[in-house]
Design a protein around this motif. Structure first.
Motif, PDB file in Angstrom:
ATOM      1  N   ALA A  45       0.853  -1.181   0.000  1.00 54.38           N
ATOM      2  CA  ALA A  45       0.000   0.000   0.000  1.00 54.38           C
ATOM      3  C   ALA A  45       0.888   1.230   0.000  1.00 54.38           C
ATOM      4  O   ALA A  45       1.973   1.226   0.591  1.00 54.38           O
ATOM      5  N   ASN A  59      -4.839   1.777  -0.644  1.00 54.28           N
ATOM      6  CA  ASN A  59      -4.798   0.326  -0.602  1.00 54.28           C
ATOM      7  C   ASN A  59      -5.059  -0.282  -1.972  1.00 54.28           C
ATOM      8  O   ASN A  59      -5.847   0.255  -2.754  1.00 54.28           O
ATOM      9  N   ARG A  64      -4.579  -7.530   2.951  1.00 54.11           N
ATOM     10  CA  ARG A  64      -3.348  -8.058   3.481  1.00 54.11           C
ATOM     11  C   ARG A  64      -3.454  -9.508   3.937  1.00 54.11           C
ATOM     12  O   ARG A  64      -2.450 -10.197   4.088  1.00 54.11           O
ATOM     13  N   ARG A 289      -9.209   2.680  -1.398  1.00 56.56           N
ATOM     14  CA  ARG A 289      -9.013   1.308  -1.862  1.00 56.56           C
ATOM     15  C   ARG A 289      -9.360   1.228  -3.338  1.00 56.56           C
ATOM     16  O   ARG A 289     -10.380   1.782  -3.783  1.00 56.56           O
ATOM     17  N   TYR A 364      -5.207   0.257   6.855  1.00 51.82           N
ATOM     18  CA  TYR A 364      -4.746  -0.749   5.905  1.00 51.82           C
ATOM     19  C   TYR A 364      -5.840  -1.793   5.681  1.00 51.82           C
ATOM     20  O   TYR A 364      -6.410  -2.326   6.633  1.00 51.82           O
TER      21      TYR A 364
END
Length: 408
Positions: A45, A59, A64, A289, A364
């Motif tokens: 990211a 992101n 993740r 994102r 995140y």
């Protein structure tokens, strides 16, 4: 209150530091994974730290979590009944809460009652009834824990907050000076004893909301308008009797939510971008994102037009060409007391919330949390640590209160 900062103690590898630019202090490309394991080695990211100290996290589409690392919701307790009379037969649930000891609180709007259940779902006590006397309710819409450990019930019908102990004993009332309200109640309680209400800004563009912070004695401390990127598309009918409007189906709109620490999350759902601001208006964290918009199907378009028949019946005109071909990036956002961010993707789910995008407190993207059976979007689900309390409905529409454990 915890500040939104980039925590470099997390298991990331700093791969690059780019040159400084105007308004930009540094850009990091972060890889690795946290919140439960090593994760995918190629996850990354981009993180920008802006001149005002705000952190901007961009992101990728994938989270993740590596394969097999995703969280799961495991049902622990279900309270409800489809046929029997009693405290587990619900009509219209206005709000939910959980106690530190695991007790479950259900605010019933239809019967004007607060029902208290043990951690295993056993009914312990029902307090309240319709009326204006001490501990009675007239139109309840919200529920929450004050910083002093007492449970406050929002009752605009009586123009007040009613305060109870965790055991359900009535303590006192506080006047509620707000004239209007939304259902479910979008306000909250701060960790320093503040009470947050939500109202409309006089003289501002139609529908502009503001967060009003009340301090000791329920005196208004300040008013913070909710940022609006642009107005939601609407079909409008103007007559001599007034103005009637209907939201254009699948049109993007301003989404915002007060988090448990008193910060404000907001975003316009045309893109996957959410901003966390303090009540002084300063931007603290921006979370984006990458996502692929979901198309609106022909069936969904036809159903949406059918649902606007009430507007046509009043003389309003519906231009189907204004309905977007793609759904919004997200519908709602929830923030847990530990700072994790849960985003409801897509447009408002007609059959409930079937998935949640999970972000850690630093912004995140971790991955998607599948939800089955789907959660009702109203009342708002309550997320406390590794527990989720929400309403689900069976095939006949009967509401049940369900507590889940998040398996991380």
């Amino acid at each position: 209150m915890t500040e939104a900062i980039l925590d470099l103690s997390r298991p990331f590898q700093r791969r690059a530091v780019l040159a400084l630019g105007w308004g930009l202090l540094a850009t990091l490309v972060l890889t690795g994974c946290g919140d439960g394991g090593p994760g995918s080695d190629d996850w990354e990211a981009a993180v920008d730290t802006l001149a005002n100290g705000a952190v901007h996290v961009s992101n990728p589409a994938e989270g993740r979590w590596a394969e097999g690392e995703g969280w799961q919701l495991v049902e622990e307790v279900r309270i409800g009944s489809a046929s029997e009379d009693g405290p587990d037969l619900f009509g219209q649930i206005a709000a939910l809460e959980m106690g530190e000891d695991g007790r479950i609180y259900v605010l019933e709007r239809q019967s004007r009652e607060l029902r208290i259940f043990a951690p295993d779902g056993e009914h312990l006590r029902t307090v309240g009834r319709e009326g204006g006397g001490p501990g009675e309710f007239r139109d309840v819409i919200g529920l929450g824990w004050h910083a002093d450990g007492e449970l406050w019930v929002v009752d605009p019908g009586n123009g007040r907050f009613s305060v109870f102990t965790p055991e359900g004993d009535f303590v006192r009332t506080h006047p509620r000076t707000m004239s209007g309200y939304s259902m479910p109640w979008p306000g909250g309680f701060g960790r320093e004893g503040e009470v947050f209400e939500v109202g409309f800004v006089p003289g501002a563009q139609l529908g502009t909301s503001a967060v009003i912070r009340f301090g000791d004695g329920m005196k208004s401390a300040d008013t913070i308008p909710v940022p609006v990127e642009r107005e939601t598309e609407q079909f409008v009918l103007e007559t001599e009797n007034g103005r009637t409007s209907a939201t254009v189906p699948f049109a993007p709109f301003t989404v915002w939510r007060l988090d448990p620490t008193g910060f404000l999350w907001h975003g316009f759902s045309s893109r996957y971008r959410l901003t966390r601001t303090g009540l002084d208006g300063d931007t603290l964290l921006v979370v984006e994102r990458t996502f692929e918009p979901e198309p609106v199907t022909a069936e969904e378009r036809e159903e949406a037009l059918e649902n606007l028949e009430w507007f046509r019946a009043q003389g309003g005109e519906v231009d189907a060409r204004r309905i977007p071909s793609e759904k919004p990036a997200f519908y709602s956002v929830l923030v847990a007391d530990d700072g994790h961010i849960f985003v409801v993707p897509g447009s408002r789910p007609g059959e409930g919330v079937r998935s949640l995008d999970v972000f850690d407190p630093d912004g995140y993207f971790l991955g998607e949390l599948d939800v089955e059976p789907p959660l009702s979007p109203t009342p708002f689900p309550v997320i406390r640590g590794d527990r989720v309390l929400a309403v689900v409905r069976d095939e006949l529409g009967t509401p049940y209160v369900v507590r889940y454990r998040i398996e991380r």
